[in-house]
Design a protein around this motif. Structure first.
Motif, PDB file in Angstrom:
ATOM      1  N   ALA A 300       0.821  -1.215   0.000  1.00  0.00           N
ATOM      2  CA  ALA A 300       0.000   0.000   0.000  1.00  0.00           C
ATOM      3  C   ALA A 300       0.856   1.267   0.000  1.00  0.00           C
ATOM      4  O   ALA A 300       0.442   2.298  -0.554  1.00  0.00           O
ATOM      5  CB  ALA A 300      -0.937   0.001   1.213  1.00  0.00           C
ATOM      6  N   ILE A 301       2.039   1.212   0.597  1.00  0.00           N
ATOM      7  CA  ILE A 301       2.907   2.401   0.651  1.00  0.00           C
ATOM      8  C   ILE A 301       3.888   2.466  -0.512  1.00  0.00           C
ATOM      9  O   ILE A 301       4.797   3.291  -0.501  1.00  0.00           O
ATOM     10  CB  ILE A 301       3.667   2.474   2.000  1.00  0.00           C
ATOM     11  N   GLY A 302       3.746   1.553  -1.461  1.00  0.00           N
ATOM     12  CA  GLY A 302       4.545   1.692  -2.673  1.00  0.00           C
ATOM     13  C   GLY A 302       5.501   0.560  -3.005  1.00  0.00           C
ATOM     14  O   GLY A 302       6.193   0.610  -4.030  1.00  0.00           O
ATOM     15  N   PHE A 303       5.564  -0.485  -2.178  1.00  0.00           N
ATOM     16  CA  PHE A 303       6.444  -1.627  -2.493  1.00  0.00           C
ATOM     17  C   PHE A 303       5.887  -2.369  -3.709  1.00  0.00           C
ATOM     18  O   PHE A 303       4.685  -2.638  -3.795  1.00  0.00           O
ATOM     19  CB  PHE A 303       6.516  -2.594  -1.309  1.00  0.00           C
ATOM     20  N   THR A 304       6.755  -2.709  -4.626  1.00  0.00           N
ATOM     21  CA  THR A 304       6.338  -3.486  -5.799  1.00  0.00           C
ATOM     22  C   THR A 304       6.405  -4.983  -5.480  1.00  0.00           C
ATOM     23  O   THR A 304       6.927  -5.394  -4.434  1.00  0.00           O
ATOM     24  CB  THR A 304       7.257  -3.195  -6.996  1.00  0.00           C
ATOM     25  N   LYS A 305       5.855  -5.777  -6.399  1.00  0.00           N
ATOM     26  CA  LYS A 305       5.954  -7.233  -6.228  1.00  0.00           C
ATOM     27  C   LYS A 305       7.414  -7.675  -6.150  1.00  0.00           C
ATOM     28  O   LYS A 305       7.762  -8.563  -5.369  1.00  0.00           O
ATOM     29  CB  LYS A 305       5.253  -7.937  -7.392  1.00  0.00           C
ATOM     30  N   PHE A 306       8.239  -7.037  -6.985  1.00  0.00           N
ATOM     31  CA  PHE A 306       9.662  -7.393  -6.994  1.00  0.00           C
ATOM     32  C   PHE A 306      10.311  -7.049  -5.657  1.00  0.00           C
ATOM     33  O   PHE A 306      11.179  -7.796  -5.162  1.00  0.00           O
ATOM     34  CB  PHE A 306      10.374  -6.668  -8.139  1.00  0.00           C
ATOM     35  N   ASP A 307       9.907  -5.923  -5.047  1.00  0.00           N
ATOM     36  CA  ASP A 307      10.457  -5.531  -3.748  1.00  0.00           C
ATOM     37  C   ASP A 307      10.105  -6.558  -2.678  1.00  0.00           C
ATOM     38  O   ASP A 307      10.956  -6.925  -1.847  1.00  0.00           O
ATOM     39  CB  ASP A 307       9.920  -4.157  -3.335  1.00  0.00           C
TER      40      ASP A 307
END
Length: 398
Positions: A300-307
């Motif tokens: 929700a705060i901006g982490f991507t799937k890759f992160d």
């Protein structure tokens, strides 16, 4: 996020779940510890055994013994061997089984008759702890092996200038012989059926007084490149009448055998990595379930799937790296303990060897990389599942 941020995040996560992280790391430790201890011990024993053999025979030596098929190793045959191109020296020897009389009864020994000066060339590691070697023509003098001079049977050690009584066996008969001890050898070991530590070393002239046929001969070749040529020449001249042992081939055979043993044991020990693989997989699956809501917040705060995927893989790699480092250290210590002389690994032929484990930096680095990567691979499934979680569902997860 930068990689350092992922590593910092992983360490904090492991601190929050100390017990589970410690148990998982201990599971990872088993694999590297087992592999390193086995490899370093086998390399240590291999180096020691090859060194001991090389002390008695160099790669330039060829040993010949009669097969009993009609040809005896006479002085005439010794002269023929000396004429072969590439031969530097031929050292004939006698070997007779014997008994030495002690206050506790008779003890087995071997009377080894040889030119003492030539023996020093062929086996430079043979040395005296006290006294001197017998004279070349004094058939009643003898030097005795370490175990004969320092018995474990409770009677007094035999020292130079003492007289020993022996019974020597030859050609189905036996006779008594008294020797004056001139010296006691340092501890040496055995080779080619002759236990030097339990031998009575006498001049070649003593053997010649009993038999005109030698028990065998050590042939020293001029150069390493001529060893096979000389061995082939002997085979062509004497056929199956002589058994031929090329020291270089013998040493290489033992080395290859020990390397094969090392590979077999390391392969068997590699099954211990299954423990770490299953441990990491189980831990990461459990972690993903427990941290479902946390994953939703991060997305929700901006982490991507890759992160998210990277976060869990880095956490697994940190555990793998820590466990591997501990495993390398533990395996090194275990190898050091198990190679101590008093331990002996339970094998009588290894007792008495002064062995130090040999650690291969390259092999240790490979084990470190493999063990760490195995942890990452074990975490791929759980990490992938974490990266595929729907943020909305993850936030509502209880």
């Amino acid at each position: 996020m930068k990689m350092l941020d992922f590593i910092s995040y992983a360490l904090n996560s492991l601190k929050e779940r100390k017990v589970r992280a410690i148990l998982t790391i201990l599971g990872i430790v088993v694999g590297p510890a087992t592999i390193i201890s086995i490899n370093s011990m086998v390399l240590g024993y291999s180096h020691t055994i090859i060194s001991q053999i090389s002390n008695f025979l160099s790669p330039y030596d060829i040993i010949v013994t009669p097969t009993g098929r009609g040809l005896s190793l006479s002085q005439y045959l010794i002269l023929q061997l000396e004429t072969i191109p590439g031969v530097k020296m031929v050292i004939p020897f006698y070997s007779f089984p014997a008994l030495i009389r002690t206050p506790n009864g008779y003890e087995g020994a071997t009377v080894f008759g040889v030119n003492i000066n030539q023996l020093k060339i062929a086996a430079p590691a043979i040395s005296l702890s006290s006294g001197y070697f017998p004279g070349a023509e004094v058939s009643y003098e003898a030097s005795i092996g370490y175990q004969l001079g320092n018995p474990q049977g409770g009677y007094s050690p035999i020292r130079p200038n003492q007289v020993i009584q022996t019974i020597i066996f030859y050609n189905g008969n036996n006779f008594s012989k008294t020797f004056l001890v001139t010296g006691v050898l340092n501890e040496y070991g055995s080779f080619l059926g002759v236990d030097i530590d339990k031998s009575i070393i006498v001049p070649l002239s003593f053997g010649q007084s009993i038999s005109s046929s030698y028990s065998g001969a050590i042939i020293i070749v001029n150069s390493l490149g001529e060893v096979n040529e000389v061995a082939n020449e002997i085979k062509q001249k004497f056929g199956n009448s002589l058994d031929i042992v090329v020291a270089e081939e013998f040493i290489q055979l033992i080395d290859n055998t020990l390397q094969s043993l090392n590979g077999l044991l390391v392969s068997a020990g590699a099954t211990s990595f299954i423990v770490s693989f299953m441990g990491v997989t189980t831990t990461m699956f459990t972690t993903v379930v427990e941290r479902t809501k946390e994953i939703g917040i991060l997305r929700a705060i901006g982490f991507t799937k890759f992160d998210v995927l990277t976060m869990f893989l880095v956490e697994a790699s940190v555990m793998g790296f820590i466990g591997s480092i501990i495993g390398l250290a533990l395996g090194s210590v275990v190898a050091l303990v198990l190679t101590q002389e008093h331990f002996g690994l339970g094998f009588s032929f290894l007792k008495g060897l002064s062995v130090s484990p040999i650690y291969s930096p390259t092999f240790m680095l490979l084990v470190l990389i493999f063990s760490t990567m195995l942890s990452v691979i074990a975490a791929l499934g759980p990490a992938y599942n974490a990266s595929r979680l729907d943020p909305n569902k993850a936030l509502r997860y209880e």
